[in-house]
Design a protein around this motif. Structure first.
Motif, PDB file in Angstrom:
ATOM      1  N   VAL A  52      -2.543  -5.308  -1.374  1.00 38.75           N
ATOM      2  CA  VAL A  52      -2.082  -3.918  -1.377  1.00 38.75           C
ATOM      3  C   VAL A  52      -2.732  -3.331   0.045  1.00 38.75           C
ATOM      4  N   ARG A  53      -3.503  -3.968   0.847  1.00 37.19           N
ATOM      5  CA  ARG A  53      -3.992  -3.150   1.863  1.00 37.19           C
ATOM      6  C   ARG A  53      -3.171  -3.132   2.878  1.00 37.19           C
ATOM      7  N   GLU A  54      -1.929  -3.955   3.282  1.00 35.92           N
ATOM      8  CA  GLU A  54      -1.013  -3.580   4.077  1.00 35.92           C
ATOM      9  C   GLU A  54      -0.024  -2.904   3.750  1.00 35.92           C
ATOM     10  N   ALA A  55       0.382  -2.771   2.493  1.00 34.22           N
ATOM     11  CA  ALA A  55       1.517  -1.918   1.757  1.00 34.22           C
ATOM     12  C   ALA A  55       1.346  -0.699   1.949  1.00 34.22           C
ATOM     13  N   GLU A  56       2.497   0.232   2.356  1.00 32.77           N
ATOM     14  CA  GLU A  56       2.339   1.654   1.971  1.00 32.77           C
ATOM     15  C   GLU A  56       3.470   2.032   1.163  1.00 32.77           C
ATOM     16  N   GLY A  57       3.345   2.644   0.168  1.00 32.93           N
ATOM     17  CA  GLY A  57       4.567   3.321  -0.535  1.00 32.93           C
ATOM     18  C   GLY A  57       4.185   4.400  -1.308  1.00 32.93           C
ATOM     19  N   GLU A  58       5.021   4.624  -2.563  1.00 34.86           N
ATOM     20  CA  GLU A  58       4.894   6.056  -2.953  1.00 34.86           C
ATOM     21  C   GLU A  58       3.517   5.776  -3.894  1.00 34.86           C
ATOM     22  N   VAL A  59       3.285   4.764  -4.316  1.00 35.54           N
ATOM     23  CA  VAL A  59       2.037   4.526  -5.451  1.00 35.54           C
ATOM     24  C   VAL A  59       0.862   3.973  -4.850  1.00 35.54           C
ATOM     25  N   THR A  60       1.163   3.152  -3.818  1.00 36.25           N
ATOM     26  CA  THR A  60      -0.137   2.626  -3.011  1.00 36.25           C
ATOM     27  C   THR A  60      -0.216   3.070  -1.801  1.00 36.25           C
ATOM     28  N   PRO A  62      -2.934   2.126   1.876  1.00 36.80           N
ATOM     29  CA  PRO A  62      -3.787   1.089   2.388  1.00 36.80           C
ATOM     30  C   PRO A  62      -5.306   1.662   2.352  1.00 36.80           C
ATOM     31  N   TRP A  63      -5.407   2.758   2.655  1.00 30.90           N
ATOM     32  CA  TRP A  63      -6.739   3.449   2.675  1.00 30.90           C
ATOM     33  C   TRP A  63      -7.618   3.155   1.164  1.00 30.90           C
ATOM     34  N   ILE A  64      -6.898   3.393   0.178  1.00 33.04           N
ATOM     35  CA  ILE A  64      -7.438   3.179  -1.199  1.00 33.04           C
ATOM     36  C   ILE A  64      -7.572   1.740  -1.335  1.00 33.04           C
ATOM     37  N   ALA A  65      -6.707   0.775  -0.732  1.00 31.85           N
ATOM     38  CA  ALA A  65      -6.931  -0.584  -0.817  1.00 31.85           C
ATOM     39  C   ALA A  65      -8.399  -1.171  -0.133  1.00 31.85           C
ATOM     40  N   HIS A  66      -8.465  -0.342   0.965  1.00 32.20           N
ATOM     41  CA  HIS A  66      -9.682  -0.726   1.693  1.00 32.20           C
ATOM     42  C   HIS A  66     -10.750  -0.202   1.224  1.00 32.20           C
ATOM     43  N   MET A  67     -10.909   1.038   0.577  1.00 31.25           N
ATOM     44  CA  MET A  67     -12.012   1.399  -0.237  1.00 31.25           C
ATOM     45  C   MET A  67     -12.276   0.917  -1.350  1.00 31.25           C
ATOM     46  N   ALA A  68     -11.497   0.259  -2.166  1.00 36.43           N
ATOM     47  CA  ALA A  68     -11.530  -0.659  -3.238  1.00 36.43           C
ATOM     48  C   ALA A  68     -12.219  -1.876  -2.888  1.00 36.43           C
ATOM     49  N   ILE A  69     -11.752  -2.606  -1.748  1.00 34.98           N
ATOM     50  CA  ILE A  69     -12.635  -3.939  -1.158  1.00 34.98           C
ATOM     51  C   ILE A  69     -13.992  -3.415  -0.822  1.00 34.98           C
ATOM     52  N   ALA A  70     -13.984  -2.464  -0.162  1.00 38.85           N
ATOM     53  CA  ALA A  70     -15.422  -1.852   0.184  1.00 38.85           C
ATOM     54  C   ALA A  70     -16.382  -1.554  -0.743  1.00 38.85           C
ATOM     55  N   VAL A  71     -15.817  -0.938  -1.960  1.00 44.43           N
ATOM     56  CA  VAL A  71     -16.853  -0.904  -3.440  1.00 44.43           C
ATOM     57  C   VAL A  71     -17.109  -2.045  -3.826  1.00 44.43           C
ATOM     58  N   ALA A  72     -16.018  -2.971  -3.738  1.00 39.08           N
ATOM     59  CA  ALA A  72     -16.242  -4.273  -4.716  1.00 39.08           C
ATOM     60  C   ALA A  72     -17.493  -4.999  -3.713  1.00 39.08           C
ATOM     61  N   GLY A  73     -17.392  -4.868  -2.421  1.00 39.59           N
ATOM     62  CA  GLY A  73     -18.484  -5.371  -1.781  1.00 39.59           C
ATOM     63  C   GLY A  73     -19.749  -4.858  -1.694  1.00 39.59           C
ATOM     64  N   ILE A  74     -19.819  -3.557  -2.025  1.00 37.22           N
ATOM     65  CA  ILE A  74     -20.969  -2.896  -2.034  1.00 37.22           C
ATOM     66  C   ILE A  74     -21.771  -2.973  -3.487  1.00 37.22           C
TER      67      ILE A  74
END
Length: 94
Positions: A52-60, A62-74
Motif C-alpha cells: 500500500v506504500r505506493e498506492a493512493e486512493g480513497e481508503v489508502t 502512502p503516509w499511513i502505510a509508511h507509518m505502519a512500516i515504521a511502527v512495525a520496525g520500532i
C-alpha cells in the motif's frame, strides 16, 4: 490493521514473557522462541502495509502505510532488545 498490530503484538509478548518467567525461571529458551515468533508477527504486519506504500486512493494513503512500516520496525526493535536481554542475562538471578 498494519498500524495497530505491532503494538498489540509487543504487548502480548511482554505479558506472555512476564507470565512465563514468573511461573518458571528455567523457561528462558521458550521466552526466546516467543520473542522470535513475536518478531515474525511484526514482520507480517509490516508486510501488510508494504504493497500500500505506493498506492493512493480513497481508503489508502502512502503516509499511513509508511507509518505502519515504521511502527512495525520500532516495536520489532523493542522485541529484539528484550529477547537479547533474556538471552544474555539469566531471568532469575539470586
Amino acid at each position: 490493521m498494519a498500524l495497530l498490530l505491532p503494538p498489540a503484538i509487543w504487548f502480548g509478548f511482554e505479558q506472555g514473557l512476564s507470565a512465563l518467567l514468573h511461573a518458571r525461571c528455567e523457561a528462558a529458551p521458550i521466552g526466546i522462541l516467543w520473542g522470535l515468533a513475536s518478531l515474525a508477527l511484526c514482520g507480517a504486519a509490516a508486510n501488510l502495509a508494504w504493497p500500500v506504500r505506493e498506492a493512493e486512493g480513497e481508503v489508502t494513503h502512502p503516509w499511513i502505510a509508511h507509518m505502519a512500516i515504521a511502527v512495525a520496525g520500532i516495536f520489532s526493535l523493542a522485541i529484539v532488545f528484550q529477547t537479547l536481554a533474556l538471552w544474555l542475562v539469566p531471568p532469575c538471578v539470586g
